[in-house]
Design an enzyme around this catalytic site. Structure first.
Site, short mmCIF file in Angstrom:
data_model
loop_
_atom_site.label_atom_id
_atom_site.label_comp_id
_atom_site.label_asym_id
_atom_site.label_seq_id
_atom_site.Cartn_x
_atom_site.Cartn_y
_atom_site.Cartn_z
N SER A 119 47.40 8.27 30.22
CA SER A 119 46.75 8.46 31.51
C SER A 119 47.76 8.93 32.56
CB SER A 119 46.05 7.14 31.90
OG SER A 119 45.23 7.32 33.02
N ASP B 84 35.23 10.68 28.37
CA ASP B 84 36.12 10.22 29.43
C ASP B 84 35.51 10.55 30.80
OD1 ASP B 84 38.23 9.84 31.25
OD2 ASP B 84 39.73 10.31 29.71
N HIS C 254 38.00 6.77 28.47
CA HIS C 254 39.39 6.86 28.95
C HIS C 254 40.28 5.82 28.27
CE1 HIS C 254 42.19 8.62 31.79
NE2 HIS C 254 42.62 7.41 32.11
C1 MLT Z 1 46.22 9.98 37.44
O1 MLT Z 1 46.17 9.63 38.59
O2 MLT Z 1 47.28 10.28 36.85
C2 MLT Z 1 44.92 10.08 36.72
O3 MLT Z 1 43.87 9.99 37.64
C3 MLT Z 1 44.80 9.04 35.65
C4 MLT Z 1 44.88 7.64 36.19
O4 MLT Z 1 45.97 7.19 36.46
O5 MLT Z 1 43.85 7.01 36.35
#
Ligand code: MLT
Length: 215
Positions: free
Chosen positions: A107, A157, A188
């Site tokens: 992520s 996701d 996700h």
């Molecule tokens: C991010 O901010 O890198 C993406 O939105 C993924 C997350 O951290 O939720």
């Protein structure tokens, strides 16, 4: 080993298999340097593990760069933080005597790993990007030949549209990276299949250049 005397609070676990590539573990929003250790051990048994904690706090949740809203990034901060993380990796490599690592990011950690590939490609031998997005709207010209990259996306996701992860795969492949993009029937969150796919990819990829650098 827990250490905060380099530029990032981090953990380091030495490897015990020379042919296993060191892994740079990059956690998701709200995670920390301990989060991905067991995933790293499972994905590549015997690898050295270098695991920093992101320095940006969003409501006290650590991240690797600032965002304006979910999926909308502060790109100046992405660039600055990618540089800072790359510098840390270079210093840590000398401190711990490891070859260029393969990033294993989830992520937000996968997004900063993608930014490292685009901005400071020399610090990584390759990358496993779990639930990653395109980190920069204007990507620099970069040569990613000899950089194997695995992207694992979730078809369901809610944060990352399928078109965005497909665009990331195309962007990295166009820069010369050897990209495998696996799309799983999941969201996700990580699933057991992520681990299976990543472990298989590490085995098949082999990381010859890492082996040479380590000998
Ligand atoms: C991010 O901010 O890198 C993406 O939105 C993924 C997350 O951290 O939720």
């Amino acid at each position: 080993m827990m250490s905060d005397d380099l530029a990032f609070i981090h953990r380091f676990e030495p490897g015990n298999r020379l042919e296993a590539p060191p892994l740079l573990l990059l956690h998701g929003t709200g995670g920390d340097e301990s989060d991905l250790l067991s995933l790293g051990r499972a994905v590549s048994p015997g690898s050295a593990l270098l695991s920093p904690r992101g320095k940006v706090l969003e409501h006290s949740m650590p991240r690797f760069f600032r965002r304006l809203s979910e999926g909308v990034f502060d790109e100046d901060d992405v660039r600055r933080r990618a540089d800072e993380l790359a510098d840390f990796v270079e210093v840590a490599r000398v401190r711990y005597g490891i070859a260029a690592p393969v990033a294993l990011g989830y992520s937000n950690g996968a997004n900063i790993a993608a930014a490292l590939l685009l901005l400071r490609p020399d610090v990584l031998a390759g990358a496993i990007l779990l639930r990653a997005m395109v980190p920069l709207s204007q990507s620099p010209q970069v040569d990613l030949r000899d950089k194997p990259v695995l992207i694992v996306s979730g078809k369901l996701d809610p944060i990352i549209p399928a078109s965005n992860s497909a665009q990331l795969a195309a962007l990295l492949a166009n820069a010369g990276a050897d990209v495998q993009h696996s799309v799983l029937p999941t969201g996700h969150q990580l699933s057991q299949t992520d681990l299976t796919v990543a472990r298989e990819w590490v085995k098949v990829t082999g990381f010859l250049q890492t082996k040479e650098a380590a000998t």
